[in-house]
Write a protein that holds these residues in place. Structure first.
Motif, PDB file in Angstrom:
ATOM      1  N   ARG A   9       0.837  -1.212   0.000  1.00 34.78           N
ATOM      2  CA  ARG A   9       0.000   0.000   0.000  1.00 34.78           C
ATOM      3  C   ARG A   9       0.868   1.256   0.000  1.00 34.78           C
ATOM      4  O   ARG A   9       0.548   2.245  -0.674  1.00 34.78           O
ATOM      5  CB  ARG A   9      -0.923  -0.021   1.217  1.00 34.78           C
ATOM      6  CG  ARG A   9      -2.068  -0.966   1.052  1.00 34.78           C
ATOM      7  CD  ARG A   9      -3.093  -0.807   2.148  1.00 34.78           C
ATOM      8  NE  ARG A   9      -4.174  -1.752   1.927  1.00 34.78           N
ATOM      9  CZ  ARG A   9      -4.804  -2.395   2.877  1.00 34.78           C
ATOM     10  NH1 ARG A   9      -4.480  -2.201   4.132  1.00 34.78           N
ATOM     11  NH2 ARG A   9      -5.774  -3.227   2.582  1.00 34.78           N
ATOM     12  N   GLN A  10       1.969   1.193   0.753  1.00 40.90           N
ATOM     13  CA  GLN A  10       2.872   2.338   0.812  1.00 40.90           C
ATOM     14  C   GLN A  10       3.516   2.576  -0.560  1.00 40.90           C
ATOM     15  O   GLN A  10       3.604   3.715  -1.020  1.00 40.90           O
ATOM     16  CB  GLN A  10       3.938   2.065   1.873  1.00 40.90           C
ATOM     17  CG  GLN A  10       4.697   3.283   2.308  1.00 40.90           C
ATOM     18  CD  GLN A  10       5.623   2.947   3.452  1.00 40.90           C
ATOM     19  OE1 GLN A  10       6.233   1.891   3.462  1.00 40.90           O
ATOM     20  NE2 GLN A  10       5.715   3.839   4.416  1.00 40.90           N
ATOM     21  N   GLN A  11       3.929   1.496  -1.211  1.00 37.77           N
ATOM     22  CA  GLN A  11       4.527   1.629  -2.538  1.00 37.77           C
ATOM     23  C   GLN A  11       3.507   2.135  -3.555  1.00 37.77           C
ATOM     24  O   GLN A  11       3.850   2.915  -4.455  1.00 37.77           O
ATOM     25  CB  GLN A  11       5.075   0.275  -2.999  1.00 37.77           C
ATOM     26  CG  GLN A  11       6.299  -0.176  -2.239  1.00 37.77           C
ATOM     27  CD  GLN A  11       6.722  -1.586  -2.621  1.00 37.77           C
ATOM     28  OE1 GLN A  11       6.299  -2.081  -3.662  1.00 37.77           O
ATOM     29  NE2 GLN A  11       7.548  -2.205  -1.791  1.00 37.77           N
ATOM     30  N   MET A  12       2.251   1.697  -3.403  1.00 29.60           N
ATOM     31  CA  MET A  12       1.207   2.111  -4.354  1.00 29.60           C
ATOM     32  C   MET A  12       0.974   3.619  -4.298  1.00 29.60           C
ATOM     33  O   MET A  12       0.656   4.253  -5.310  1.00 29.60           O
ATOM     34  CB  MET A  12      -0.102   1.356  -4.073  1.00 29.60           C
ATOM     35  CG  MET A  12      -0.038  -0.096  -4.463  1.00 29.60           C
ATOM     36  SD  MET A  12      -1.571  -1.058  -4.314  1.00 29.60           S
ATOM     37  CE  MET A  12      -2.307  -0.559  -2.785  1.00 29.60           C
ATOM     38  N   GLU A  13       1.122   4.209  -3.136  1.00 30.15           N
ATOM     39  CA  GLU A  13       0.903   5.650  -3.009  1.00 30.15           C
ATOM     40  C   GLU A  13       1.962   6.452  -3.760  1.00 30.15           C
ATOM     41  O   GLU A  13       1.721   7.580  -4.175  1.00 30.15           O
ATOM     42  CB  GLU A  13       0.897   6.040  -1.525  1.00 30.15           C
ATOM     43  CG  GLU A  13      -0.295   5.506  -0.775  1.00 30.15           C
ATOM     44  CD  GLU A  13      -0.199   5.760   0.730  1.00 30.15           C
ATOM     45  OE1 GLU A  13       0.792   6.360   1.198  1.00 30.15           O
ATOM     46  OE2 GLU A  13      -1.137   5.347   1.442  1.00 30.15           O
ATOM     47  N   HIS A  14       3.159   5.864  -3.925  1.00 31.28           N
ATOM     48  CA  HIS A  14       4.264   6.587  -4.552  1.00 31.28           C
ATOM     49  C   HIS A  14       4.406   6.291  -6.045  1.00 31.28           C
ATOM     50  O   HIS A  14       5.226   6.880  -6.719  1.00 31.28           O
ATOM     51  CB  HIS A  14       5.577   6.248  -3.846  1.00 31.28           C
ATOM     52  CG  HIS A  14       5.575   6.642  -2.405  1.00 31.28           C
ATOM     53  ND1 HIS A  14       5.519   7.952  -1.980  1.00 31.28           N
ATOM     54  CD2 HIS A  14       5.589   5.895  -1.279  1.00 31.28           C
ATOM     55  CE1 HIS A  14       5.522   7.999  -0.671  1.00 31.28           C
ATOM     56  NE2 HIS A  14       5.561   6.751  -0.209  1.00 31.28           N
ATOM     57  N   THR A  18       0.287   3.421 -13.940  1.00 32.90           N
ATOM     58  CA  THR A  18      -0.926   2.661 -13.625  1.00 32.90           C
ATOM     59  C   THR A  18      -0.742   1.162 -13.803  1.00 32.90           C
ATOM     60  O   THR A  18      -1.401   0.373 -13.125  1.00 32.90           O
ATOM     61  CB  THR A  18      -2.112   3.140 -14.487  1.00 32.90           C
ATOM     62  OG1 THR A  18      -1.798   2.979 -15.855  1.00 32.90           O
ATOM     63  CG2 THR A  18      -2.468   4.575 -14.172  1.00 32.90           C
ATOM     64  N   LEU A  21       0.777   0.112 -10.684  1.00 31.91           N
ATOM     65  CA  LEU A  21      -0.252   0.265  -9.660  1.00 31.91           C
ATOM     66  C   LEU A  21      -1.275  -0.874  -9.748  1.00 31.91           C
ATOM     67  O   LEU A  21      -1.645  -1.462  -8.731  1.00 31.91           O
ATOM     68  CB  LEU A  21      -0.944   1.619  -9.803  1.00 31.91           C
ATOM     69  CG  LEU A  21      -2.025   1.949  -8.774  1.00 31.91           C
ATOM     70  CD1 LEU A  21      -1.428   1.962  -7.366  1.00 31.91           C
ATOM     71  CD2 LEU A  21      -2.663   3.280  -9.083  1.00 31.91           C
ATOM     72  N   SER A  28      -2.076  -7.073  -3.852  1.00 32.55           N
ATOM     73  CA  SER A  28      -2.676  -6.744  -2.556  1.00 32.55           C
ATOM     74  C   SER A  28      -3.940  -7.565  -2.314  1.00 32.55           C
ATOM     75  O   SER A  28      -4.163  -8.084  -1.214  1.00 32.55           O
ATOM     76  CB  SER A  28      -3.002  -5.248  -2.504  1.00 32.55           C
ATOM     77  OG  SER A  28      -3.705  -4.926  -1.334  1.00 32.55           O
TER      78      SER A  28
END
Length: 189
Positions: A9-14, A18, A21, A28
């Motif tokens: 989740r932390q990596q997805m925010e950065h 797409t 993502l 996930s």
């Protein structure tokens, strides 16, 4: 799994790409599914353990003495008196006594283990059913060598005097062993 989910989740925010993502979202979802499955399996294991512990405590306090003494009789018949069950009530584990001393389950040979387990099955059927419920056995003597098969047939013929036993086998030697011992009706199909 929770740490991996948090890291994803932390990596997805950065990530702005797409495709990456989408891959992370898929991963996930898979990890969340695995976590759910692991939690359910863990809960089942905990409940099963609690049920088994309660049943074992009940069995050891009320049924176990009769089952163990009956199993001792069958094991002694199977082994020609070489092995006996440890009947000491202070010992809640299952152990065997012989001229060589006491043996715990990790010290048993494969053949002795099969004899002990069969003697316990026979004893449970006898004690729990009070000899009124027929016992059906299907190729229970497969792991036995020739001498052990004969000993098991002796124990089975003794039990057959107290309750009905129906035994199926594909071993051609079993009917002749039972006929030699006597006390058993053998039907060949």
């Amino acid at each position: 799994l929770s740490k991996e989910i948090g890291s994803l989740r932390q990596q997805m925010e950065h990530v702005l790409d797409t495709k990456e993502l989408d891959r992370m979202i898929d991963e996930s979802v898979i990890l969340n599914s695995e976590l759910d499955r692991a939690v359910k399996e863990g809960a089942k294991a905990i409940l099963s353990s609690a049920i088994m512990q309660g049943a074992c405590e009940e069995m050891y306090s009320s049924v176990q003495p009769g089952v163990i003494s009956t199993a001792d009789r069958y094991l002694s018949l199977m082994t020609g008196g070489k092995y006996r069950m440890d009947l000491d009530p202070r010992n809640t584990g299952l152990s065997i006594i012989s001229d060589e001393g006491q043996k715990g389950p990790k010290q048993w040979s494969t053949g002795l283990r099969a004899q002990v387990l069969l003697s316990i099955k026979l004893a449970i059927a006898k004690e729990m059913g009070n000899g009124e419920v027929p016992m059906i056995l299907d190729d229970v003597l497969l792991p036995f060598d020739s001498d052990r098969k004969k000993g098991a047939c002796i124990a089975l013929s003794q039990l057959a005097k107290e309750m009905q036993i129906i035994m199926f086998t594909c071993d051609d030697r079993i009917p002749s062993i039972l006929q030699d011992i006597g006390g058993a009706e053998v039907s060949l199909l």
